[in-house]
Design a protein around this motif. Structure first.
Motif, PDB file in Angstrom:
ATOM      1  N   GLU A 161      -7.847 -25.704  27.318  1.00  0.00           N
ATOM      2  CA  GLU A 161      -9.302 -25.769  27.498  1.00  0.00           C
ATOM      3  C   GLU A 161      -9.802 -24.581  28.336  1.00  0.00           C
ATOM      4  O   GLU A 161     -10.733 -23.888  27.944  1.00  0.00           O
ATOM      5  CB  GLU A 161      -9.633 -27.086  28.191  1.00  0.00           C
ATOM      6  N   VAL A 211     -12.091 -21.272  27.177  1.00  0.00           N
ATOM      7  CA  VAL A 211     -13.326 -20.869  27.873  1.00  0.00           C
ATOM      8  C   VAL A 211     -13.230 -19.418  28.340  1.00  0.00           C
ATOM      9  O   VAL A 211     -14.177 -18.629  28.168  1.00  0.00           O
ATOM     10  CB  VAL A 211     -13.623 -21.825  29.064  1.00  0.00           C
ATOM     11  N   THR A 219     -13.353 -17.082  25.293  1.00  0.00           N
ATOM     12  CA  THR A 219     -14.728 -17.066  24.756  1.00  0.00           C
ATOM     13  C   THR A 219     -15.642 -16.245  25.653  1.00  0.00           C
ATOM     14  O   THR A 219     -16.454 -15.445  25.171  1.00  0.00           O
ATOM     15  CB  THR A 219     -15.277 -18.511  24.635  1.00  0.00           C
ATOM     16  N   THR A 220     -15.499 -16.431  26.967  1.00  0.00           N
ATOM     17  CA  THR A 220     -16.339 -15.686  27.911  1.00  0.00           C
ATOM     18  C   THR A 220     -16.110 -14.188  27.758  1.00  0.00           C
ATOM     19  O   THR A 220     -17.062 -13.403  27.709  1.00  0.00           O
ATOM     20  CB  THR A 220     -16.028 -16.123  29.365  1.00  0.00           C
ATOM     21  N   LEU A 256     -17.676 -13.006  24.579  1.00  0.00           N
ATOM     22  CA  LEU A 256     -19.147 -12.974  24.727  1.00  0.00           C
ATOM     23  C   LEU A 256     -19.586 -11.767  25.541  1.00  0.00           C
ATOM     24  O   LEU A 256     -20.548 -11.070  25.166  1.00  0.00           O
ATOM     25  CB  LEU A 256     -19.632 -14.255  25.409  1.00  0.00           C
ATOM     26  N   LEU A 312     -21.869  -8.615  24.460  1.00  0.00           N
ATOM     27  CA  LEU A 312     -23.086  -8.288  25.215  1.00  0.00           C
ATOM     28  C   LEU A 312     -23.100  -6.817  25.615  1.00  0.00           C
ATOM     29  O   LEU A 312     -24.092  -6.113  25.397  1.00  0.00           O
ATOM     30  CB  LEU A 312     -23.167  -9.175  26.453  1.00  0.00           C
ATOM     31  N   PHE A 341     -29.195 -13.311  23.045  1.00  0.00           N
ATOM     32  CA  PHE A 341     -27.794 -13.654  23.196  1.00  0.00           C
ATOM     33  C   PHE A 341     -27.600 -15.172  23.320  1.00  0.00           C
ATOM     34  O   PHE A 341     -26.803 -15.776  22.598  1.00  0.00           O
ATOM     35  CB  PHE A 341     -27.290 -12.951  24.460  1.00  0.00           C
ATOM     36  N   ILE A 362     -26.215 -17.624  20.093  1.00  0.00           N
ATOM     37  CA  ILE A 362     -24.890 -18.266  20.219  1.00  0.00           C
ATOM     38  C   ILE A 362     -24.997 -19.793  20.335  1.00  0.00           C
ATOM     39  O   ILE A 362     -24.130 -20.517  19.848  1.00  0.00           O
ATOM     40  CB  ILE A 362     -24.115 -17.640  21.392  1.00  0.00           C
ATOM     41  N   LYS A 389     -15.689 -31.134  26.596  1.00  0.00           N
ATOM     42  CA  LYS A 389     -15.707 -30.453  27.897  1.00  0.00           C
ATOM     43  C   LYS A 389     -15.680 -28.927  27.698  1.00  0.00           C
ATOM     44  O   LYS A 389     -16.364 -28.181  28.390  1.00  0.00           O
ATOM     45  CB  LYS A 389     -14.503 -30.897  28.730  1.00  0.00           C
ATOM     46  N   THR A 390     -14.869 -28.499  26.700  1.00  0.00           N
ATOM     47  CA  THR A 390     -14.779 -27.066  26.403  1.00  0.00           C
ATOM     48  C   THR A 390     -16.136 -26.530  25.969  1.00  0.00           C
ATOM     49  O   THR A 390     -16.607 -25.488  26.447  1.00  0.00           O
ATOM     50  CB  THR A 390     -13.730 -26.810  25.301  1.00  0.00           C
ATOM     51  N   ASN A 400     -18.415 -26.265  28.910  1.00  0.00           N
ATOM     52  CA  ASN A 400     -18.088 -25.119  29.767  1.00  0.00           C
ATOM     53  C   ASN A 400     -18.594 -23.807  29.155  1.00  0.00           C
ATOM     54  O   ASN A 400     -19.109 -22.943  29.866  1.00  0.00           O
ATOM     55  CB  ASN A 400     -16.575 -25.041  29.996  1.00  0.00           C
ATOM     56  N   ILE A 401     -18.418 -23.683  27.817  1.00  0.00           N
ATOM     57  CA  ILE A 401     -18.913 -22.462  27.152  1.00  0.00           C
ATOM     58  C   ILE A 401     -20.436 -22.389  27.281  1.00  0.00           C
ATOM     59  O   ILE A 401     -21.005 -21.331  27.539  1.00  0.00           O
ATOM     60  CB  ILE A 401     -18.463 -22.434  25.667  1.00  0.00           C
ATOM     61  N   VAL A 408     -21.216 -21.137  30.637  1.00  0.00           N
ATOM     62  CA  VAL A 408     -20.984 -19.684  30.716  1.00  0.00           C
ATOM     63  C   VAL A 408     -22.185 -18.938  30.114  1.00  0.00           C
ATOM     64  O   VAL A 408     -22.693 -17.958  30.681  1.00  0.00           O
ATOM     65  CB  VAL A 408     -19.672 -19.297  29.972  1.00  0.00           C
ATOM     66  N   LEU A 409     -22.663 -19.457  28.956  1.00  0.00           N
ATOM     67  CA  LEU A 409     -23.828 -18.822  28.319  1.00  0.00           C
ATOM     68  C   LEU A 409     -25.059 -18.887  29.224  1.00  0.00           C
ATOM     69  O   LEU A 409     -25.822 -17.924  29.319  1.00  0.00           O
ATOM     70  CB  LEU A 409     -24.133 -19.521  26.982  1.00  0.00           C
ATOM     71  N   ILE A 453     -24.696 -16.297  31.883  1.00  0.00           N
ATOM     72  CA  ILE A 453     -25.003 -14.950  31.357  1.00  0.00           C
ATOM     73  C   ILE A 453     -26.525 -14.786  31.222  1.00  0.00           C
ATOM     74  O   ILE A 453     -27.100 -13.775  31.622  1.00  0.00           O
ATOM     75  CB  ILE A 453     -24.295 -14.717  29.995  1.00  0.00           C
TER      76      ILE A 453
END
Lengths: 277, 225
Positions: free
Chosen positions: A7, A11, A14-15, A18, A22, B169, B173, B193-194, B197-198, B201-202, B205
């Motif tokens: 998990e 993350v 993916t971060t 991303l 960007l 952005f 997404i 949960k994943t 969390n993503i 994060v978005l 950002i």
């Protein structure tokens, strides 16, 4: 803890992806924006140049019209009136050899001189005459006028440039020569001046040299920018006929102005679009 | 309340809420300066509302209460404001007019969907997808204009560039993720949960980019047109 590992890894990966996206997007946008800005600046500069040339061409056309009217006015009105006065003086009933006769004769001579000068001036202003007799003869005529003042020693060397320029280019070049001669008379305090008109390969070179007090071209150009006259006009005129102007001057060592223009292979209105100031 | 309880509570605050708070502070500082950008006053209000909603939403979550109705309504406000903000950055023209009209009609259609089509007990995915796609199209239009009519100011110093980047952005997404959020709610806990969390994060950002825009607003000066 071990079960949470995939998990967390998902993350993090993916971060990172991303963030890479960007950063990539921002960099691409910057490059495209910068490119577009450069193109815009170039287009703007080109438009400004075209506008300035159009403005100068209109100014020159107006100037030629004014010169034509002035020339006609001098020839038809002032010249005629002065000739009439000169002839009238002949009919004044005075005895030969008397003091009055001497005064009248002196006045007549001065009048004749003024009439001749006005006639020369009128000829110099006529655009049709410049086209008729050509650039070389027109320059010769201007130099003869200067010689007659007994203040200048002049020389003119030229090669055959006939049929290498169209009439409009010749007129503009001649007006530039007049402007330069005018500057020499007004500011240079020179006693000698030389003009060289030569043709080399695909260019025509016009060089005017004097032995006057000279000047610092940089400082003078800066001053000219604020006033918008003189040397700047010479440069602009040269640019209008697709040429370049090079000024060399040394304090107390004279001035040399060289104008180089391409041989006329295309009509006037076409090659002035490619000109550069 | 024991001091260690307070520390525990602070440690539990989601990072994106801290970023929203930071963004709000920077916006207020920019607003206090001379000649702030014209959109900044409303933008600060929007950030304040976002902070309140996220704090309430987080406390609801801690108490295991349903916060969907609130997020549904906030989604409408958030997307409508995003369309308004981006259309205000556009050059006058047809595109600007179209987005202004969309901005007027979108809330009505979105509310209609939330209350009468999908119902307030579900996340309004249809209205969210439509709104987010409009925001993405509007952002693309903004970037297209910035390339076609680049202007005189530096792109990196322009607050509107960072806001538009953030919105493009985030919305581009989150469309696939939040568009299927009703389905995602029934998937296994670790996958959910994943996704969360993503999403966090978005959000980080997005609000980081808003923070950069607020920093740019500090040095904002309107160029003569």
């Amino acid at each position: 803890m071990q079960s949470e590992f995939p998990e967390v890894a998902i993350v993090i990966v993916t971060t990172i992806i991303l963030l890479l996206f960007l950063v990539g997007f921002i960099v691409i946008m910057l490059i495209l924006n910068q490119k577009s800005r450069l193109t815009q600046v170039q287009e703007l500069r080109l438009m400004e140049e075209k506008y300035e040339q159009e403005l100068l061409r209109t100014q020159l056309e107006i100037q030629e019209n004014i010169f034509g009217n002035l020339s006609q006015e001098i020839h038809d009105n002032i010249g005629q009136s002065l000739t009439f006065v000169s002839l009238s003086l002949l009919t004044v009933p005075v005895e030969n050899g008397s003091e009055a006769h001497l005064y009248i004769e002196e006045s007549r001579k001065m009048l004749q001189k003024a009439i001749a000068e006005l006639r020369d001036l009128s000829k110099g202003l006529q655009t049709e005459r410049i086209i008729d007799i050509g650039l070389v003869k027109s320059i010769e005529f201007e130099l003869q006028r200067l010689e007659r003042t007994n203040l200048y020693k002049t020389s003119f060397n030229f090669t055959d440039v006939q049929n290498l320029m169209d009439s409009q280019t010749e007129t503009i070049l001649f007006r530039t020569v007049q402007e330069m001669l005018n500057n020499i008379v007004k500011h240079a305090r020179a006693s000698e001046l030389e003009i060289h008109l030569t043709h080399e390969n695909d260019t025509i070179n016009l060089e005017i040299r004097d032995n006057g007090i000279g000047f610092d071209p940089g400082t003078l150009l800066e001053k000219e920018h604020s006033k918008g006259l003189g040397l700047r006009n010479i440069r602009k005129r040269a640019a209008l006929i697709g040429g370049t102007c090079n000024i060399n001057s040394i304090k107390n060592g004279g001035t040399t102005i060289r104008i180089t223009i391409p041989v006329n292979k295309q009509p006037f209105h076409e090659h002035n679009e490619e000109s550069q100031i | 309340m024991h001091p260690t309880d307070i520390l525990d509570f602070i440690a539990e605050i989601p990072v994106y809420i801290i970023f929203i708070f930071l963004c709000l502070v920077l916006s207020l500082v920019s607003l206090a300066k001379k000649n702030p950008p014209p959109y900044l006053a409303l933008f600060t209000c929007y950030l304040f509302l976002t902070l309140v909603i996220e704090c309430v939403g987080w406390s609801f979550k801690r108490a295991n209460s349903n916060n969907l109705t609130m997020y549904n309504l906030y989604g409408v406000v958030h997307l409508t404001y995003a369309i308004y903000l981006l259309s205000s950055f556009l050059q006058p023209g047809k595109a600007k007019q179209v987005f202004t009209w969309i901005m007027v009609f979108y809330p009505a259609i979105a509310l209609l969907n939330i209350y009468f089509i999908q119902g307030p007990r579900h996340f309004g995915t249809y209205s969210y997808i439509v709104g987010a796609v409009i925001v993405v199209v509007c952002s693309i239009n903004y970037f297209y204009q910035r390339i076609k009519f680049p202007g005189r100011d530096n792109l990196l110093r322009d607050p509107s560039f960072w806001i538009a980047t953030g919105l493009l952005f985030f919305n581009a997404i989150t469309v696939p993720y939040l568009g299927i959020v009703n389905f995602v709610a029934n998937i296994p806990q670790y996958a959910y949960k994943t996704f969360s969390n993503i999403n966090a994060v978005l959000s980080i950002i997005l609000y980081s980019l808003f923070c950069i825009s607020s920093v740019c607003s500090l040095n904002f000066r309107k160029l003569p047109s």
